[in-house]
Design a protein around this motif. Structure first.
Motif, PDB file in Angstrom:
ATOM      1  N   LEU A 129     -10.264  -6.761  -9.955  1.00 45.84           N
ATOM      2  CA  LEU A 129      -8.930  -7.216  -9.595  1.00 45.84           C
ATOM      3  C   LEU A 129      -8.319  -6.169  -9.065  1.00 45.84           C
ATOM      4  N   LEU A 130      -7.112  -6.629  -8.292  1.00 52.40           N
ATOM      5  CA  LEU A 130      -6.071  -5.516  -7.606  1.00 52.40           C
ATOM      6  C   LEU A 130      -4.917  -5.361  -8.793  1.00 52.40           C
ATOM      7  N   SER A 131      -4.589  -3.943  -8.813  1.00 49.63           N
ATOM      8  CA  SER A 131      -3.609  -4.005 -10.035  1.00 49.63           C
ATOM      9  C   SER A 131      -2.212  -4.556  -9.268  1.00 49.63           C
ATOM     10  N   ASP A 132      -1.194  -4.963 -10.271  1.00 46.06           N
ATOM     11  CA  ASP A 132       0.105  -5.467  -9.892  1.00 46.06           C
ATOM     12  C   ASP A 132       0.639  -4.961  -8.808  1.00 46.06           C
ATOM     13  N   ASP A 133       0.578  -3.644  -8.774  1.00 41.98           N
ATOM     14  CA  ASP A 133       1.375  -2.681  -7.843  1.00 41.98           C
ATOM     15  C   ASP A 133       0.694  -2.858  -6.676  1.00 41.98           C
ATOM     16  N   GLY A 140      -6.832  10.414  -5.486  1.00 39.04           N
ATOM     17  CA  GLY A 140      -7.432   9.474  -4.369  1.00 39.04           C
ATOM     18  C   GLY A 140      -8.758   8.945  -4.939  1.00 39.04           C
ATOM     19  N   PHE A 141      -8.620   8.316  -6.120  1.00 41.58           N
ATOM     20  CA  PHE A 141      -9.839   7.562  -6.301  1.00 41.58           C
ATOM     21  C   PHE A 141      -9.628   6.086  -6.018  1.00 41.58           C
ATOM     22  N   THR A 142     -10.912   5.610  -5.515  1.00 37.04           N
ATOM     23  CA  THR A 142     -10.597   4.217  -4.862  1.00 37.04           C
ATOM     24  C   THR A 142     -11.255   2.995  -5.649  1.00 37.04           C
ATOM     25  N   LYS A 143     -11.521   3.244  -6.893  1.00 35.07           N
ATOM     26  CA  LYS A 143     -12.065   2.303  -7.602  1.00 35.07           C
ATOM     27  C   LYS A 143     -11.901   2.946  -8.817  1.00 35.07           C
ATOM     28  N   ILE A 144     -11.527   1.976  -9.991  1.00 40.06           N
ATOM     29  CA  ILE A 144     -11.536   2.369 -11.398  1.00 40.06           C
ATOM     30  C   ILE A 144     -12.386   1.595 -12.254  1.00 40.06           C
TER      31      ILE A 144
END
Length: 302
Positions: A187-191, A153-157
């Protein structure tokens, strides 16, 4: 894939790099500068908001140590509340000192987790000897970290890429992949499941190196790909080092340029409507097929 030769130079010597602070006053100035730059990047790109659970990816290198350290400092006086968890991927490289990161993270009292996944054996088996390993290694590492972030449940990496990495990646894509793209601060990951942030986007690598030495972080070298000499990224880095030596401040200028894009001054019709520029009348303009065919047929009024 054959490596494209670039005009390269030897990397700067130790005497040319930023030196660690000579005293406490200099160390405090450096720490303040890093906090300011990271705080500004977080604000400029909306990297962290109230209630975020931030997963800081810790590799054991100078960049990720600095990222974690500065975020912990900012967390104490941040205008929003957010949590920090340091996560390391143990890729089972031979000789990897497994105790270093747990001992360090325990000593500073930060929440952490070590993921164990033998990506080293996979990469070593799949990639032929002499070929670069970075692409596959990165995909496997990213997959493991993304999976852990989703499951917990992490919201940011948060990743430790800095200003020089952003510039380096731009030229890497320009020279080797024929595209104007780079490494965005957010950025937003591809998925579409993960938001990746790079809070060190405004920070110079030399400052990180000096800061890491001053803080005496227990650096763990990468033995998998760090010693490979035929990496395209290394060629670009050497080229940029030479440019910076010849004209100090050039990397900073290029980094600023990445945030000042002028689509009408480039050549991508998907980003700027060149078709409508200066157009007279409402008739549709002939396409490329019509222009090419025009060389083979005569117009009615000829």
């Amino acid at each position: 894939m054959n490596t494209i030769p670039l005009p390269i130079a030897e990397p700067p010597s130790r005497s040319q790099r930023a030196k660690p602070p000579a005293n406490k006053h200099e160390a405090d100035k450096l720490a303040k500068r890093l906090r300011h730059q990271v705080g500004r990047a977080i604000a400029d790109f909306g990297m962290i908001e109230d209630g975020d659970r931030v997963m800081v990816c810790l590799s054991g290198g100078k960049d990720s140590y600095t990222l974690l350290d500065v975020l912990l400092q900012l967390q104490k006086k941040a205008p929003v509340k957010f949590s920090i968890t340091a996560v390391n991927l143990d890729q089972k490289q031979p000789g990897f000192p497994e105790h270093v990161l747990p001992d360090y993270l325990t000593s500073i009292g930060v929440d952490f987790h070590i993921i164990e996944q033998d990506t080293y054996s996979v990469v070593s088996r799949v990639i032929p000897e002499g070929k670069t390993m970075c692409s596959l290694c990165s995909r496997l590492r990213r997959g493991a970290l993304y999976t852990y972030a989703e499951e917990h449940g992490f919201t940011k990496i948060a990743l430790g890429h800095h200003r020089d990495d952003l510039v380096n990646t731009f030229f890497l894509n320009l020279f080797f992949h024929a595209k104007l793209s780079g490494m965005p601060p957010k950025l937003l990951s591809d998925d579409g499941k993960h938001v990746v942030i790079r809070p060190l986007a405004y920070v110079r690598e030399d400052d990180i190196e000096a800061y890491a030495e001053a803080k005496r972080f227990p650096i763990i070298p990468c033995n998998l790909c760090g010693s490979q000499e035929n990496l395209q990224r290394k060629q670009v880095k050497k080229m940029l080092a030479q440019w910076e030596k010849d004209a100090p401040g050039r990397i900073e200028t290029m980094a600023r340029a990445l945030g000042d894009i002028r689509p009408s001054q480039l050549s991508d019709p998907k980003l700027f409507d060149f078709m409508a520029l200066g157009k007279r009348g409402d008739d549709a303009l002939p396409d490329a097929h019509a222009w090419l065919a025009g060389g083979e047929t005569q117009r009615d009024d000829d």
